[in-house]
Enzyme design. Sequence first.
Site, PDB file in Angstrom:
ATOM      1  N   HIS A 159       0.813  -1.224   0.000  1.00  0.00           N
ATOM      2  CA  HIS A 159       0.000   0.000   0.000  1.00  0.00           C
ATOM      3  C   HIS A 159       0.844   1.271   0.000  1.00  0.00           C
ATOM      4  O   HIS A 159       0.577   2.208  -0.746  1.00  0.00           O
ATOM      5  CB  HIS A 159      -0.940   0.025   1.208  1.00  0.00           C
ATOM      6  CG  HIS A 159      -1.878  -1.137   1.248  1.00  0.00           C
ATOM      7  ND1 HIS A 159      -1.559  -2.323   1.866  1.00  0.00           N
ATOM      8  CD2 HIS A 159      -3.126  -1.293   0.724  1.00  0.00           C
ATOM      9  CE1 HIS A 159      -2.569  -3.168   1.734  1.00  0.00           C
ATOM     10  NE2 HIS A 159      -3.529  -2.581   1.041  1.00  0.00           N
ATOM     11  N   GLU A 181       2.374  -1.586   7.815  1.00  0.00           N
ATOM     12  CA  GLU A 181       3.486  -1.600   6.857  1.00  0.00           C
ATOM     13  C   GLU A 181       4.709  -0.894   7.432  1.00  0.00           C
ATOM     14  O   GLU A 181       5.840  -1.335   7.228  1.00  0.00           O
ATOM     15  CB  GLU A 181       3.039  -0.984   5.520  1.00  0.00           C
ATOM     16  CG  GLU A 181       1.966  -1.855   4.872  1.00  0.00           C
ATOM     17  CD  GLU A 181       1.696  -1.567   3.399  1.00  0.00           C
ATOM     18  OE1 GLU A 181       0.923  -2.309   2.817  1.00  0.00           O
ATOM     19  OE2 GLU A 181       2.260  -0.606   2.834  1.00  0.00           O
ATOM     20  N   ARG A 210     -16.656  23.430  18.140  1.00  0.00           N
ATOM     21  CA  ARG A 210     -17.995  22.860  18.086  1.00  0.00           C
ATOM     22  C   ARG A 210     -18.944  23.437  19.134  1.00  0.00           C
ATOM     23  O   ARG A 210     -20.143  23.227  19.046  1.00  0.00           O
ATOM     24  CB  ARG A 210     -17.886  21.337  18.213  1.00  0.00           C
ATOM     25  CG  ARG A 210     -17.193  20.664  17.042  1.00  0.00           C
ATOM     26  CD  ARG A 210     -18.003  20.792  15.771  1.00  0.00           C
ATOM     27  NE  ARG A 210     -19.369  20.395  15.995  1.00  0.00           N
ATOM     28  CZ  ARG A 210     -19.800  19.128  16.032  1.00  0.00           C
ATOM     29  NH1 ARG A 210     -18.953  18.163  15.784  1.00  0.00           N
ATOM     30  NH2 ARG A 210     -21.071  18.845  16.280  1.00  0.00           N
ATOM     31  N   ARG A 224     -22.964  16.010  13.945  1.00  0.00           N
ATOM     32  CA  ARG A 224     -23.122  17.187  13.090  1.00  0.00           C
ATOM     33  C   ARG A 224     -24.457  17.074  12.355  1.00  0.00           C
ATOM     34  O   ARG A 224     -24.754  16.016  11.789  1.00  0.00           O
ATOM     35  CB  ARG A 224     -22.001  17.255  12.048  1.00  0.00           C
ATOM     36  CG  ARG A 224     -20.721  17.909  12.514  1.00  0.00           C
ATOM     37  CD  ARG A 224     -19.792  18.151  11.311  1.00  0.00           C
ATOM     38  NE  ARG A 224     -18.743  19.084  11.647  1.00  0.00           N
ATOM     39  CZ  ARG A 224     -17.560  18.733  12.150  1.00  0.00           C
ATOM     40  NH1 ARG A 224     -17.297  17.457  12.363  1.00  0.00           N
ATOM     41  NH2 ARG A 224     -16.651  19.647  12.432  1.00  0.00           N
TER      42      ARG A 224
HETATM   43  N1  URA Z   1     -11.452  16.682  11.964  1.00  0.00           N
HETATM   44  C1  URA Z   1     -12.555  16.050  12.471  1.00  0.00           C
HETATM   45  O1  URA Z   1     -12.650  14.832  12.452  1.00  0.00           O
HETATM   46  N2  URA Z   1     -13.531  16.819  12.986  1.00  0.00           N
HETATM   47  C2  URA Z   1     -13.485  18.168  13.016  1.00  0.00           C
HETATM   48  O2  URA Z   1     -14.430  18.799  13.481  1.00  0.00           O
HETATM   49  C3  URA Z   1     -12.341  18.795  12.485  1.00  0.00           C
HETATM   50  C4  URA Z   1     -11.336  18.027  11.965  1.00  0.00           C
END
Ligand code: URA
Length: 273
Positions: free
Chosen positions: A14, A93, A236, A181
Amino acid sequence: MDHHYAEPHEVMYHTQLSREMLMGADTALLPGDPGRVRSLAEAMGPTVDLTSHREYTSCLTQVQNRPVLVQNRPVLVCSTGMGGPSTAICLEELARLGIKRVIRVGTTGSIQEGLELGDVVIIKAAVRLEGTSAHYAPLEFPAVADFELTQLLAYAALVESVPHQVGICCSSDTFWPGQERYDSFTGYVLRRFQGSMKEWQQLGVTNYEMETATVFVTAQALGLQAASLCGVVAKRTESESIASPEIYRLAENRFQTIVRRALNELLAREGKK
Ligand code: URA
């Protein structure tokens, strides 16, 4: 346990890397994004490109001492791609090629007040909200960082005055539902994940990302030392969106500063052995 190291000149399926290409490197930096490999490597020192195949782009870098006193072993920089499966393939790997130490260098969404855009989270443990690590160890097994390597990163952040926290991440297999989300195509989040961000916050989890739990558990199963640090590119507690490219560059500069300092320290210690 028998370890299956690569044969001389054997090229991994890979990553398309061989032991000879690594020139004795035993430490690897692992960004997720192939597009970030070159800039991360160049921030450490003089760099040569190795190869690029699927999600695996790789370089060798010669970490610069301050002052330049000894020629260190080179360090490998290799992208893992996004999520657990491609990350575990990468670790398998690299272990076969003689890598003993891995540091994930990624991006993340913070879920605690006080962790600002551009800050860095040095991850000491990870919630295993992904599937890959269960192929290496049962779910009862913790996803924890190597203590010494993590301490080194935290020390580097402190002496370089980089805004940071040491935290626990939640590694999710998905960017949308698993990270609760709602700005996805359907806007629907499975009942299982509705309210999950609040629960993680209550438990003191600091951030969401997608690879660290796999890195920690797989590394442990393969006998490698592992650490992880991530720059905050989404806050967030305020928004589901990813921040501007300027914030991204700020986070990138900061995690590069920490890693450079930590590698300098690590290689200097090794040189004294
Ligand atoms: N990477 C993620 O997985 N989530 C985010 O909110 C930002 C970067």
